[in-house]
Design a protein around this motif. Structure first.
Motif, PDB file in Angstrom:
ATOM      1  N   LYS A 165     -34.709 -37.122  49.944  1.00 11.94           N
ATOM      2  CA  LYS A 165     -33.936 -36.076  50.082  1.00 11.94           C
ATOM      3  C   LYS A 165     -34.467 -35.581  51.452  1.00 11.94           C
ATOM      4  CE  LYS A 165     -29.834 -34.396  49.110  1.00 11.94           C
ATOM      5  NZ  LYS A 165     -28.698 -34.961  49.475  1.00 11.94           N
ATOM      6  N   MET A 166     -33.555 -35.815  52.304  1.00 10.30           N
ATOM      7  CA  MET A 166     -33.847 -34.185  53.482  1.00 10.30           C
ATOM      8  C   MET A 166     -32.851 -33.075  53.299  1.00 10.30           C
ATOM      9  SD  MET A 166     -35.149 -36.396  56.132  1.00 10.30           S
ATOM     10  CE  MET A 166     -36.582 -36.720  54.872  1.00 10.30           C
ATOM     11  N   LYS A 167     -33.428 -32.146  53.605  1.00  8.23           N
ATOM     12  CA  LYS A 167     -32.918 -30.680  53.310  1.00  8.23           C
ATOM     13  C   LYS A 167     -31.588 -30.524  53.878  1.00  8.23           C
ATOM     14  CE  LYS A 167     -37.779 -28.608  53.008  1.00  8.23           C
ATOM     15  NZ  LYS A 167     -38.367 -27.337  53.862  1.00  8.23           N
ATOM     16  N   SER A 168     -31.531 -31.353  55.033  1.00 11.12           N
ATOM     17  CA  SER A 168     -30.301 -30.777  55.578  1.00 11.12           C
ATOM     18  C   SER A 168     -29.809 -32.592  56.283  1.00 11.12           C
ATOM     19  CB  SER A 168     -29.827 -29.805  57.044  1.00 11.12           C
ATOM     20  OG  SER A 168     -30.919 -30.396  57.590  1.00 11.12           O
ATOM     21  N   LEU A 169     -28.551 -31.986  56.524  1.00 11.77           N
ATOM     22  CA  LEU A 169     -28.061 -33.516  57.756  1.00 11.77           C
ATOM     23  C   LEU A 169     -28.812 -33.844  59.252  1.00 11.77           C
ATOM     24  CD1 LEU A 169     -26.304 -36.146  57.971  1.00 11.77           C
ATOM     25  CD2 LEU A 169     -23.904 -33.900  59.199  1.00 11.77           C
ATOM     26  N   GLN A 170     -28.887 -32.715  59.237  1.00  9.54           N
ATOM     27  CA  GLN A 170     -29.168 -32.259  61.216  1.00  9.54           C
ATOM     28  C   GLN A 170     -30.642 -32.579  60.610  1.00  9.54           C
ATOM     29  OE1 GLN A 170     -28.964 -28.501  63.095  1.00  9.54           O
ATOM     30  NE2 GLN A 170     -30.681 -29.340  64.684  1.00  9.54           N
ATOM     31  N   ASP A 171     -31.796 -32.628  59.408  1.00  8.32           N
ATOM     32  CA  ASP A 171     -33.279 -33.147  59.345  1.00  8.32           C
ATOM     33  C   ASP A 171     -33.267 -34.285  59.680  1.00  8.32           C
ATOM     34  OD1 ASP A 171     -34.540 -30.658  59.550  1.00  8.32           O
ATOM     35  OD2 ASP A 171     -34.462 -30.509  57.371  1.00  8.32           O
ATOM     36  N   ALA A 172     -31.964 -35.011  58.594  1.00 17.77           N
ATOM     37  CA  ALA A 172     -31.780 -36.585  58.499  1.00 17.77           C
ATOM     38  C   ALA A 172     -31.580 -37.421  60.076  1.00 17.77           C
ATOM     39  CB  ALA A 172     -30.964 -36.808  57.299  1.00 17.77           C
ATOM     40  N   LEU A 173     -30.668 -36.690  60.183  1.00 18.35           N
ATOM     41  CA  LEU A 173     -29.955 -36.876  62.182  1.00 18.35           C
ATOM     42  C   LEU A 173     -30.858 -37.116  63.055  1.00 18.35           C
ATOM     43  CD1 LEU A 173     -26.581 -36.008  62.023  1.00 18.35           C
ATOM     44  CD2 LEU A 173     -27.631 -38.260  62.129  1.00 18.35           C
ATOM     45  N   TYR A 174     -32.315 -36.048  63.181  1.00 23.91           N
ATOM     46  CA  TYR A 174     -33.505 -36.146  63.753  1.00 23.91           C
ATOM     47  C   TYR A 174     -34.098 -37.019  63.381  1.00 23.91           C
ATOM     48  CZ  TYR A 174     -37.963 -34.181  65.688  1.00 23.91           C
ATOM     49  OH  TYR A 174     -38.757 -33.778  65.741  1.00 23.91           O
ATOM     50  N   ASN A 175     -34.965 -37.025  62.279  1.00 22.88           N
ATOM     51  CA  ASN A 175     -35.859 -37.820  62.175  1.00 22.88           C
ATOM     52  C   ASN A 175     -35.150 -39.287  61.997  1.00 22.88           C
ATOM     53  OD1 ASN A 175     -37.759 -36.185  60.985  1.00 22.88           O
ATOM     54  ND2 ASN A 175     -36.485 -36.361  58.616  1.00 22.88           N
ATOM     55  N   TRP A 176     -33.965 -40.131  61.808  1.00 21.54           N
ATOM     56  CA  TRP A 176     -33.643 -41.058  62.534  1.00 21.54           C
ATOM     57  C   TRP A 176     -33.833 -41.102  63.201  1.00 21.54           C
ATOM     58  CZ3 TRP A 176     -28.410 -41.570  64.963  1.00 21.54           C
ATOM     59  CH2 TRP A 176     -28.819 -43.174  64.977  1.00 21.54           C
ATOM     60  N   LEU A 177     -33.012 -40.132  64.387  1.00 18.80           N
ATOM     61  CA  LEU A 177     -32.902 -40.600  66.381  1.00 18.80           C
ATOM     62  C   LEU A 177     -34.481 -40.585  67.030  1.00 18.80           C
ATOM     63  CD1 LEU A 177     -31.374 -41.173  68.708  1.00 18.80           C
ATOM     64  CD2 LEU A 177     -30.807 -38.264  68.568  1.00 18.80           C
ATOM     65  N   THR A 178     -35.570 -39.984  66.244  1.00 19.16           N
ATOM     66  CA  THR A 178     -36.794 -39.609  66.460  1.00 19.16           C
ATOM     67  C   THR A 178     -37.311 -41.423  66.762  1.00 19.16           C
ATOM     68  OG1 THR A 178     -37.217 -37.442  66.692  1.00 19.16           O
ATOM     69  CG2 THR A 178     -38.943 -39.356  66.692  1.00 19.16           C
ATOM     70  N   ILE A 179     -37.527 -41.693  65.450  1.00 19.34           N
ATOM     71  CA  ILE A 179     -37.498 -43.078  64.803  1.00 19.34           C
ATOM     72  C   ILE A 179     -36.600 -44.313  65.444  1.00 19.34           C
ATOM     73  CG2 ILE A 179     -37.279 -43.412  63.029  1.00 19.34           C
ATOM     74  CD1 ILE A 179     -40.477 -44.198  64.005  1.00 19.34           C
ATOM     75  N   LYS A 180     -35.779 -44.192  65.739  1.00 15.84           N
ATOM     76  CA  LYS A 180     -34.861 -45.214  66.477  1.00 15.84           C
ATOM     77  C   LYS A 180     -35.079 -44.779  68.060  1.00 15.84           C
ATOM     78  CE  LYS A 180     -30.511 -47.119  66.697  1.00 15.84           C
ATOM     79  NZ  LYS A 180     -30.719 -48.389  67.558  1.00 15.84           N
ATOM     80  N   VAL A 181     -35.398 -44.112  68.159  1.00 11.22           N
ATOM     81  CA  VAL A 181     -35.823 -44.359  69.786  1.00 11.22           C
ATOM     82  C   VAL A 181     -37.367 -45.589  70.453  1.00 11.22           C
ATOM     83  CG1 VAL A 181     -36.367 -42.642  72.200  1.00 11.22           C
ATOM     84  CG2 VAL A 181     -34.187 -41.928  70.844  1.00 11.22           C
ATOM     85  N   VAL A 182     -38.220 -44.862  69.312  1.00 13.30           N
ATOM     86  CA  VAL A 182     -39.731 -45.259  69.409  1.00 13.30           C
ATOM     87  C   VAL A 182     -39.318 -46.633  68.888  1.00 13.30           C
ATOM     88  CG1 VAL A 182     -41.419 -45.655  67.998  1.00 13.30           C
ATOM     89  CG2 VAL A 182     -40.448 -43.326  68.712  1.00 13.30           C
ATOM     90  N   SER A 183     -38.097 -47.001  67.926  1.00 13.69           N
ATOM     91  CA  SER A 183     -38.387 -48.543  67.429  1.00 13.69           C
ATOM     92  C   SER A 183     -37.250 -49.408  68.930  1.00 13.69           C
ATOM     93  CB  SER A 183     -37.361 -48.331  65.961  1.00 13.69           C
ATOM     94  OG  SER A 183     -36.957 -49.715  65.466  1.00 13.69           O
ATOM     95  N   ASP A 184     -36.783 -48.846  69.569  1.00 14.33           N
ATOM     96  CA  ASP A 184     -35.495 -49.148  70.450  1.00 14.33           C
ATOM     97  C   ASP A 184     -36.359 -49.434  71.128  1.00 14.33           C
ATOM     98  OD1 ASP A 184     -33.323 -49.271  68.813  1.00 14.33           O
ATOM     99  OD2 ASP A 184     -32.291 -47.968  69.956  1.00 14.33           O
ATOM    100  N   ALA A 185     -37.198 -48.752  71.638  1.00 19.19           N
ATOM    101  CA  ALA A 185     -38.661 -49.292  72.947  1.00 19.19           C
ATOM    102  C   ALA A 185     -39.669 -50.279  72.418  1.00 19.19           C
ATOM    103  CB  ALA A 185     -39.646 -47.557  73.408  1.00 19.19           C
TER     104      ALA A 185
END
Length: 101
Positions: free
Chosen positions: A2-22
């Protein structure tokens, strides 16, 4: 998980999504994106998640329980991990899925 906040969850998802897409062959990154997407959907009830960018920001728009919302993140913050990988690729080898025979 469980992420502490929606912002944390979005940040983590977006960070790894950028890596995965590249790095489309990086199965570990892809699996991590899927894990965070599951968190966004099951814990935060997000749908229709979309990413847009400009020179400075990433914008993540989504529906949360029927309400349209948007958050933004500075590119320099989101791209830190990708930049580290690109700067030292020998430290971050891809682990592609094993081929089944």
């Amino acid at each position: 998980m469980k992420m502490k906040s929606l912002q944390d969850a979005l940040y983590n998802w977006l960070t790894i999504k950028v890596v995965s897409d590249a790095r489309p062959d990086d199965t570990a990154a892809k699996e991590t994106v899927e894990l965070f997407e599951e968190i966004l959907v099951s814990d935060y009830h997000l749908a229709n998640i979309e990413i847009t960018t400009d020179d400075v920001m990433y914008y993540v728009s989504f529906l949360q329980e029927g309400e349209s919302k948007k958050q933004r993140f500075p590119r320099e913050v989101i791209e830190v991990i990708l930049n580290q990988i690109n700067d030292e690729p020998d430290k971050y080898c891809n682990f592609p899925a094993e081929e089944e025979e």
